[in-house]
Design a protein around this motif. Structure first.
Motif, PDB file in Angstrom:
ATOM      1  N   PHE A   1     -35.927 101.233  10.747  1.00  0.00           N
ATOM      2  CA  PHE A   1     -36.561 100.003  10.238  1.00  0.00           C
ATOM      3  C   PHE A   1     -35.887  98.776  10.853  1.00  0.00           C
ATOM      4  N   TRP A   2     -34.576  98.791  10.840  1.00  0.00           N
ATOM      5  CA  TRP A   2     -33.824  97.622  11.307  1.00  0.00           C
ATOM      6  C   TRP A   2     -34.101  97.359  12.777  1.00  0.00           C
ATOM      7  N   GLN A   3     -34.039  98.428  13.575  1.00  0.00           N
ATOM      8  CA  GLN A   3     -34.296  98.275  15.005  1.00  0.00           C
ATOM      9  C   GLN A   3     -35.714  97.752  15.239  1.00  0.00           C
ATOM     10  N   PHE A   4     -36.654  98.346  14.536  1.00  0.00           N
ATOM     11  CA  PHE A   4     -38.063  97.984  14.688  1.00  0.00           C
ATOM     12  C   PHE A   4     -38.277  96.509  14.335  1.00  0.00           C
ATOM     13  N   LEU A   5     -37.755  96.091  13.196  1.00  0.00           N
ATOM     14  CA  LEU A   5     -37.988  94.720  12.730  1.00  0.00           C
ATOM     15  C   LEU A   5     -37.245  93.701  13.576  1.00  0.00           C
ATOM     16  N   THR A   6     -36.021  94.024  13.972  1.00  0.00           N
ATOM     17  CA  THR A   6     -35.280  93.047  14.781  1.00  0.00           C
ATOM     18  C   THR A   6     -35.920  92.904  16.166  1.00  0.00           C
ATOM     19  N   ASP A   7     -36.454  94.000  16.699  1.00  0.00           N
ATOM     20  CA  ASP A   7     -37.182  93.888  17.974  1.00  0.00           C
ATOM     21  C   ASP A   7     -38.387  92.965  17.810  1.00  0.00           C
ATOM     22  N   LEU A   8     -39.171  93.185  16.765  1.00  0.00           N
ATOM     23  CA  LEU A   8     -40.356  92.350  16.558  1.00  0.00           C
ATOM     24  C   LEU A   8     -39.986  90.888  16.359  1.00  0.00           C
TER      25      LEU A   8
ATOM     26  N   ASN B   1     -47.647  99.681  22.154  1.00  0.00           N
ATOM     27  CA  ASN B   1     -48.376  98.546  22.711  1.00  0.00           C
ATOM     28  C   ASN B   1     -47.437  97.384  22.965  1.00  0.00           C
ATOM     29  N   SER B   2     -47.873  96.497  23.891  1.00  0.00           N
ATOM     30  CA  SER B   2     -47.105  95.279  24.056  1.00  0.00           C
ATOM     31  C   SER B   2     -47.552  94.296  22.982  1.00  0.00           C
ATOM     32  N   LEU B   3     -46.736  93.305  22.742  1.00  0.00           N
ATOM     33  CA  LEU B   3     -47.004  92.394  21.621  1.00  0.00           C
ATOM     34  C   LEU B   3     -46.543  91.010  22.009  1.00  0.00           C
ATOM     35  N   LYS B   4     -47.363  90.013  21.680  1.00  0.00           N
ATOM     36  CA  LYS B   4     -46.906  88.638  21.866  1.00  0.00           C
ATOM     37  C   LYS B   4     -45.784  88.398  20.877  1.00  0.00           C
ATOM     38  N   PRO B   5     -44.809  87.563  21.230  1.00  0.00           N
ATOM     39  CA  PRO B   5     -43.727  87.318  20.276  1.00  0.00           C
ATOM     40  C   PRO B   5     -44.283  86.843  18.940  1.00  0.00           C
ATOM     41  N   LEU B   6     -43.852  87.492  17.878  1.00  0.00           N
ATOM     42  CA  LEU B   6     -44.276  87.083  16.545  1.00  0.00           C
ATOM     43  C   LEU B   6     -43.431  85.919  16.059  1.00  0.00           C
TER      44      LEU B   6
ATOM     45  N   ARG C   1     -39.626  91.210  21.067  1.00  0.00           N
ATOM     46  CA  ARG C   1     -39.571  92.367  21.973  1.00  0.00           C
ATOM     47  C   ARG C   1     -40.536  93.445  21.495  1.00  0.00           C
ATOM     48  N   THR C   2     -41.024  94.250  22.420  1.00  0.00           N
ATOM     49  CA  THR C   2     -41.759  95.443  22.032  1.00  0.00           C
ATOM     50  C   THR C   2     -40.782  96.409  21.388  1.00  0.00           C
ATOM     51  N   PRO C   3     -41.065  96.865  20.157  1.00  0.00           N
ATOM     52  CA  PRO C   3     -40.098  97.751  19.487  1.00  0.00           C
ATOM     53  C   PRO C   3     -39.830  99.006  20.297  1.00  0.00           C
ATOM     54  N   HIS C   4     -38.549  99.334  20.370  1.00  0.00           N
ATOM     55  CA  HIS C   4     -38.149 100.536  21.097  1.00  0.00           C
ATOM     56  C   HIS C   4     -37.075 101.242  20.273  1.00  0.00           C
ATOM     57  N   LEU C   5     -37.430 102.391  19.706  1.00  0.00           N
ATOM     58  CA  LEU C   5     -36.484 103.060  18.814  1.00  0.00           C
ATOM     59  C   LEU C   5     -35.442 103.873  19.561  1.00  0.00           C
ATOM     60  N   GLY C   6     -35.825 104.432  20.672  1.00  0.00           N
ATOM     61  CA  GLY C   6     -34.880 105.297  21.358  1.00  0.00           C
ATOM     62  C   GLY C   6     -34.816 106.656  20.694  1.00  0.00           C
ATOM     63  N   HIS C   7     -34.259 107.613  21.417  1.00  0.00           N
ATOM     64  CA  HIS C   7     -34.283 109.006  20.970  1.00  0.00           C
ATOM     65  C   HIS C   7     -33.615 109.194  19.603  1.00  0.00           C
ATOM     66  N   GLY C   8     -32.497 108.545  19.381  1.00  0.00           N
ATOM     67  CA  GLY C   8     -31.731 108.769  18.162  1.00  0.00           C
ATOM     68  C   GLY C   8     -32.455 108.344  16.890  1.00  0.00           C
ATOM     69  N   LEU C   9     -33.377 107.411  16.994  1.00  0.00           N
ATOM     70  CA  LEU C   9     -34.049 106.897  15.792  1.00  0.00           C
ATOM     71  C   LEU C   9     -35.453 107.451  15.615  1.00  0.00           C
ATOM     72  N   MET C  10     -35.886 108.271  16.573  1.00  0.00           N
ATOM     73  CA  MET C  10     -37.232 108.858  16.490  1.00  0.00           C
ATOM     74  C   MET C  10     -37.146 110.225  15.838  1.00  0.00           C
ATOM     75  N   HIS C  11     -37.722 110.384  14.680  1.00  0.00           N
ATOM     76  CA  HIS C  11     -37.819 111.717  14.102  1.00  0.00           C
ATOM     77  C   HIS C  11     -39.064 111.758  13.228  1.00  0.00           C
ATOM     78  N   TYR C  12     -39.467 112.975  12.894  1.00  0.00           N
ATOM     79  CA  TYR C  12     -40.734 113.135  12.172  1.00  0.00           C
ATOM     80  C   TYR C  12     -40.538 113.817  10.818  1.00  0.00           C
ATOM     81  N   ASP C  13     -39.296 114.092  10.459  1.00  0.00           N
ATOM     82  CA  ASP C  13     -39.044 114.733   9.182  1.00  0.00           C
ATOM     83  C   ASP C  13     -38.346 113.774   8.229  1.00  0.00           C
TER      84      ASP C  13
END
Ligand code: SF4
Length: 191
Positions: free
Chosen positions: A168-175, A2-7, A179-191
């Motif tokens: 976590f770092w990417q997510f929090l610094t984006d917020l 989702n898009s987000l207003k700047p926090l 910015r809308t958090p964007h992890l990118g392929h390298g930081l997206m995993h499910y395990d």
């Protein structure tokens, strides 16, 4: 996502209020968050913690961000989750358990009453006359383990078991930067 207003808009520098909780989690997501290591010192310049296992605050106040680890396995989890939703502008399902129930949801194909009986009454080594704990102080278990989005609206999902410290770092610094958090392929995993 989702898009987000700047926090944390640059014209209004103030610390972001962040609450965190572990519901039916293992605290591994919190540990991974702490794995950002020395970057915590930078983070703490921009955020302050409200209710969290990292603080001694018992009641959640109004917060910008709520990080939820763990799914829902008992009645107390549901109450706490609803409190977080009511007090947090942005709510994040952190980790596999919050997102889809995770490994604890493996119990969903078993009968709850039978499980309680097996664990508390018929396990080898149990004292004769052992009963299933029934003190009213104890939260009642739910029949099934649920992901948090089945009960409240979730703004973001941060995948992984656990998400990496870099995620976590990417997510929090984006917020924090609005910015809308964007992890990118390298930081997206499910395990
Ligand atoms: S997602 Fe993984 S690390 Fe996080 S609480 Fe669940 S089991 Fe633990």
């Amino acid at each position: 996502m989702n898009s987000l207003k700047p926090l944390y808009p640059t014209h209004q520098p103030r610390k972001l209020k962040v609450a965190t909780v572990s519901l039916a989690g293992c605290f591994g997501c919190h540990m991974s968050f702490l794995d950002i290591d020395e970057r915590l010192l930078e983070l703490i310049e921009h955020i302050e913690f409200d209710r969290s296992p990292l603080t001694d605050i018992k009641q959640i106040g109004h917060c910008d961000l709520g990080l939820i680890e763990g799914g829902l396995c008992n009645s107390e989890n549901v109450v706490v989750l609803k409190e977080f939703r009511a007090h947090c502008k942005t709510l994040v399902a952190v980790g596999a358990c919050a997102i889809n129930g995770g490994l604890p949801a493996q119990r969903n194909h078993l009968d709850l009453a039978q499980m309680l009986h097996d664990v508390y009454q018929s396990r080898p080594g149990m004292t004769v006359g052992s009963v299933i704990p029934n003190d009213p102080e104890l939260p009642l278990p739910l029949n099934k383990v649920h992901p948090i989005h089945e009960v409240v609206h979730v703004d973001y999902f941060l995948p992984g078991c656990p998400p990496s410290a870099d995620a976590f770092w990417q997510f929090l610094t984006d917020l924090m930067a609005g910015r809308t958090p964007h992890l990118g392929h390298g930081l997206m995993h499910y395990d």
